[in-house]
Motif scaffolding. Structure first.
Motif, short mmCIF file in Angstrom:
data_model
loop_
_atom_site.label_atom_id
_atom_site.label_comp_id
_atom_site.label_asym_id
_atom_site.label_seq_id
_atom_site.Cartn_x
_atom_site.Cartn_y
_atom_site.Cartn_z
N ALA A 87 140.89 10.13 39.00
CA ALA A 87 140.38 11.49 38.78
C ALA A 87 140.13 12.21 40.08
O ALA A 87 140.16 13.44 40.14
N ASP A 88 139.90 11.47 41.16
CA ASP A 88 139.60 12.10 42.44
C ASP A 88 140.86 12.38 43.26
O ASP A 88 140.79 12.99 44.32
N ARG A 116 132.14 11.17 29.09
CA ARG A 116 133.07 10.94 30.20
C ARG A 116 134.36 10.24 29.79
O ARG A 116 135.28 10.14 30.58
N SER A 133 138.29 13.79 33.06
CA SER A 133 138.34 14.29 34.43
C SER A 133 139.77 14.62 34.77
O SER A 133 140.70 13.90 34.36
N SER A 136 143.18 12.04 35.30
CA SER A 136 142.94 10.71 34.77
C SER A 136 144.20 10.15 34.11
O SER A 136 145.05 10.89 33.63
N THR A 149 136.42 23.32 30.78
CA THR A 149 135.00 23.45 31.03
C THR A 149 134.49 24.75 30.42
O THR A 149 135.20 25.75 30.31
#
Length: 488
Positions: free
Chosen positions: A33-34, A66, A82, A85, A486
């Motif tokens: 995810a990062d 999550r 996220s 992913s 979001t």
């Protein structure tokens, strides 16, 4: 029912950090995810493609929001909510029959055979699901994980026809042996409904009947020791239903056929050191509509004359809140201060009334033709009551506004609505034949400032969209894609 009222424990009625799952190839989903922003939907900023498939459908989201579980045909997957992913296959190359999301755990049911399925559990960064049993009974109400996910409870089928089973509690990581005390063995899977839910991390509340007696009972089972506490007396009590909020007192009602406390509403502590009659006699379940406040401190029901009654769970004692007959308890506000009730009238629309649980004041909501009341009935901050009139007009009414105030008209052509946070709502509207709806966010206090977030959504709630528990993300299916956006 017991499972239906565990609103804190599922993404779905008061509810963490969850380390994200690892993929089968060893790639950590949190790291994935990062690594980037993922594929962004070009139309709306803040919307990301989480996964692609043929015809994906959403099964649920973990309590902290999550991880999402979804299936595509006969394959089950989990994916972190996220950007970037990587989806993880839960039951690889197997015929899958269902997914249960309980707390932080995703439980996969697969390989149906002889009225039983294989049961696997996955959570907390594990690289592969742990198969806990090969003969689990595929009843969703009889499958549950403890709040932190250390234990999983289910029923193991003991015969080929799925008529007899044993309640089992396993460590979710697969270590140790199954706990199955004699009191929870040879249960009847045909004549009685079985419901399992955890009161805390180590104590399971079980509602079932053994084949020998056929009498429904309430039993507490400790996960590691197998110690049991019988809250009801199976020799004298015939239990009709069980309700509780995790960590609170456990309530049950007896059928009129009970020799001990027939028709009574009772409460007990999980240790069994307190068992008390709250109300000597309540109507049958379908009439009483027994409902708990979100914190579990109060119970509400309709008595034999249709009056709304409040019962403090810790002390008992009835408080009659209405003199006029009530036909249905629609909802309790999140703060527990207001009960929405419906009253039927011949040849006229139903009346929606708000009853103050302290002052007993009752106010009718300004209605209209075709009044409909669907969950959620209140905003998250309990400030407004929500309902539909004129077929598809979403309206709101201030719970503690001035007398005679008009209703607020929030949105026409509304298919679905959901409470987000504070006074904010998600509204699906403008759908054609149940599809191609627009998802918008609006504030009841300023409905003109509506923000359209997504277009082309299927307005059906089953499998096509859901919210994370804190109301900050919308997960949805559009075409063959699973998306996350979001919310402001």
């Amino acid at each position: 029912m017991l499972a239906a009222l565990l609103t804190a424990a599922v993404a779905g009625c008061p509810s963490g950090g969850l380390p994200l799952f690892n993929s089968g190839e060893g790639e950590d989903l949190a790291s994935a995810a990062d690594q980037g922003d993922g594929e962004r939907d070009g139309a709306v900023s803040g919307t990301f493609l989480l996964a692609s498939g043929q015809q994906p459908l959403l099964d649920g989201v973990t309590r902290d929001g999550r991880v999402l579980a979804y299936h595509d045909g006969t394959e089950q997957f989990a994916v972190a909510t996220s950007p970037g992913s990587v989806p993880v296959r839960l039951a690889e190359n197997r015929f899958t029959t269902g997914v249960v999301v309980s707390g932080h755990v995703i439980i996969s049911l697969h390989d149906y055979r002889d009225s039983a399925v294989r049961l696997s559990a996955w959570a907390m960064g594990e690289r592969a699901p742990r198969e806990l049993d090969t003969r689990a009974y595929p009843l969703r109400a009889a499958i549950a994980a403890s709040p932190q996910g250390h234990h999983v409870a289910y029923v193991r089928v003991a015969d080929l026809n799925g008529e007899i089973g044993h309640i089992q509690i396993r460590r979710r990581d697969g270590t140790g042996v199954a706990v199955s005390p004699m009191l929870a063995r040879d249960i009847d899977l045909l004549r009685c409904r079985t419901e399992l839910a955890f009161w805390d991390e180590v104590r399971l509340v079980a509602f079932y009947c053994q084949r020998a007696s056929g009498v429904p009972r309430v039993v507490i089972i400790e996960a590691e020791s197998g110690r049991t506490v019988e809250l009801s007396d199976p020799a004298k009590e015939n239990v009709e239903q069980v309700l509780f909020v995790p960590g609170g007192r456990i309530l049950w009602t007896n059928l009129r056929s009970s020799t001990l406390d027939p028709g009574a509403l009772k409460a007990g502590t999980v240790s069994g050191d307190v068992r008390q009659v709250l109300v000597a006699q309540v109507p049958p379940r379908v009439v009483a509509q027994l409902t708990l406040s979100p914190d579990g401190a109060e119970a509400y029901f309709l008595n034999g004359t249709g009056a709304l009654v409040r019962v403090p769970v810790a002390s008992g004692g009835q408080v009659v809140l209405t003199s006029e007959k009530v036909d249905r308890i629609a909802a309790i506000s999140p703060d527990g201060r207001t009960v929405a009730v419906l009253r039927s009238r011949p040849m006229q629309p139903d009346r929606l009334s708000l009853v103050d649980t302290v002052s007993k004041e009752s106010r009718d909501v300004p209605g209209g033709p075709g009044l409909q009341v669907r969950p959620p009935v209140f905003t998250a901050d309990s400030s407004h009551c929500l309902y539909l009139t004129d077929g598809d007009v979403l309206g709101a009414f201030a719970v503690r506004g001035p007398a005679g105030a008009p209703r607020l008209e929030l949105q026409r052509q509304t298919s679905r609505h959901a409470a987000l946070f504070g006074s904010h709502l998600l509204v699906l509207h403008g759908a054609t034949m149940g599809e191609n709806a627009t998802a918008s966010v609006l504030d009841v206090l300023d409905p003109a400032a509506r923000l359209d977030k997504e277009r082309g959504l299927n307005a059906s709630p089953a499998g096509f969209w859901l919210l994370v528990p804190d109301g900050r993300k919308l997960l949805f299916v559009r075409g063959g894609g699973v998306y996350m956006t979001t919310l402001p």
